[in-house]
Design a protein around this motif. Structure first.
Motif, PDB file in Angstrom:
ATOM      1  N   SER A 207       0.854  -1.183   0.000  1.00 29.41           N
ATOM      2  CA  SER A 207       0.000   0.000   0.000  1.00 29.41           C
ATOM      3  C   SER A 207       0.892   1.235   0.000  1.00 29.41           C
ATOM      4  O   SER A 207       2.041   1.190   0.477  1.00 29.41           O
ATOM      5  N   TYR A 208       0.373   2.321  -0.532  1.00 29.93           N
ATOM      6  CA  TYR A 208       1.164   3.563  -0.623  1.00 29.93           C
ATOM      7  C   TYR A 208       0.324   4.697  -0.056  1.00 29.93           C
ATOM      8  O   TYR A 208      -0.684   5.085  -0.637  1.00 29.93           O
ATOM      9  N   ARG A 209       0.736   5.209   1.107  1.00 33.54           N
ATOM     10  CA  ARG A 209       0.008   6.284   1.766  1.00 33.54           C
ATOM     11  C   ARG A 209       0.987   7.350   2.253  1.00 33.54           C
ATOM     12  O   ARG A 209       1.979   7.032   2.907  1.00 33.54           O
ATOM     13  N   ASN A 210       0.686   8.595   1.930  1.00 29.62           N
ATOM     14  CA  ASN A 210       1.471   9.739   2.413  1.00 29.62           C
ATOM     15  C   ASN A 210       2.974   9.558   2.167  1.00 29.62           C
ATOM     16  O   ASN A 210       3.800   9.840   3.034  1.00 29.62           O
ATOM     17  N   GLY A 211       3.295   9.052   0.985  1.00 30.41           N
ATOM     18  CA  GLY A 211       4.707   8.897   0.613  1.00 30.41           C
ATOM     19  C   GLY A 211       5.380   7.687   1.207  1.00 30.41           C
ATOM     20  O   GLY A 211       6.600   7.527   1.051  1.00 30.41           O
ATOM     21  N   THR A 212       4.638   6.819   1.905  1.00 31.78           N
ATOM     22  CA  THR A 212       5.222   5.635   2.538  1.00 31.78           C
ATOM     23  C   THR A 212       4.710   4.365   1.862  1.00 31.78           C
ATOM     24  O   THR A 212       3.503   4.177   1.705  1.00 31.78           O
ATOM     25  N   LEU A 213       5.651   3.500   1.477  1.00 29.14           N
ATOM     26  CA  LEU A 213       5.312   2.231   0.828  1.00 29.14           C
ATOM     27  C   LEU A 213       5.393   1.126   1.865  1.00 29.14           C
ATOM     28  O   LEU A 213       6.445   0.914   2.480  1.00 29.14           O
TER      29      LEU A 213
END
Length: 218
Positions: A207-213
């Motif tokens: 998942s990719y959220r707020n620049g974090t993978l």
């Protein structure tokens, strides 16, 4: 990395360096570094290995233990072609005193049955022959490349953690590309599919959220 387990064997059998030398005929100068400084040993004579295994009545793996290198691949160069949704990524790794390269082919498609945020990424290590068929600019010399088939054999023996890390390195190349971000601003879920042979597909979800993978293990 190869770990020499002679010190533990000597401890288990309660013998010292002098006694081991007398029992085997091996010189103290041969035995001492294997016991006291095994991490500095650069070469080991097969006759020495044979003698020690014979003495203790053990197999080679009881004396020597191989651990895969933690020196992982890093991105060297990449090309993204949005017209046919493909990319090519050159990875670099230091093996011994050499630098070696690997070419990975990638395809990326939006899941048609899902929202625009979900994508399927297919990765395939390419052979030397396949490398030579591509017209990519400024590649390292062919002799410096690892054949994709060799990488596949190594990849299949790696832990899930190592496979996930390699998948993450490649996925970051794509999602951090400014043109990709512009074209797919809503991309937030990726299924990475390793095509390692005709019948063996490995899937890893991120998942990719707020620049974090983040890796999803379910």
């Amino acid at each position: 990395m190869i770990k020499i387990k002679l010190k533990k064997l000597m401890h288990d059998y309660k013998i010292n360096i002098s006694e081991l030398s007398n029992l085997t005929g091996l010189a103290r100068t041969t035995i001492t570094p294997l016991v006291n400084r095994p991490e500095n040993v650069k070469a080991l004579n097969l006759e020495t290995v044979d003698t020690l295994c014979d003495l203790f009545g053990i197999n080679v793996e009881d004396l020597l233990e191989f651990s895969p290198s933690k020196n992982k691949y890093e991105t060297y160069k990449y090309w993204i072609r949005f017209d046919n949704q493909t990319a090519f990524i050159v990875l670099r790794k230091h093996i011994g005193n050499k630098t070696r390269y690997l070419l990975i082919g990638m395809s990326f498609v939006v899941y048609p049955e899902k929202s625009n945020g979900a994508m399927l990424i297919t990765l395939q290590p390419l052979s030397i022959k396949e490398n030579n068929m591509l017209s990519l600019e400024k590649l390292p010399p062919t002799r410096e490349f690892i054949d994709g088939n060799l990488f596949i054999r190594d990849f299949n023996h790696q832990s899930t953690e190592s496979r996930v890390k390699t998948s993450k390195v490649l996925l970051k190349v794509l999602i951090n590309d400014p043109s990709f971000k512009e074209k797919y601003p809503d991309a937030d879920y990726f299924v990475v599919n390793w095509k390692t042979d005709l019948f063996n597909l490995e899937f890893y979800k991120f998942s990719y959220r707020n620049g974090t993978l983040a890796y999803k293990d379910n």
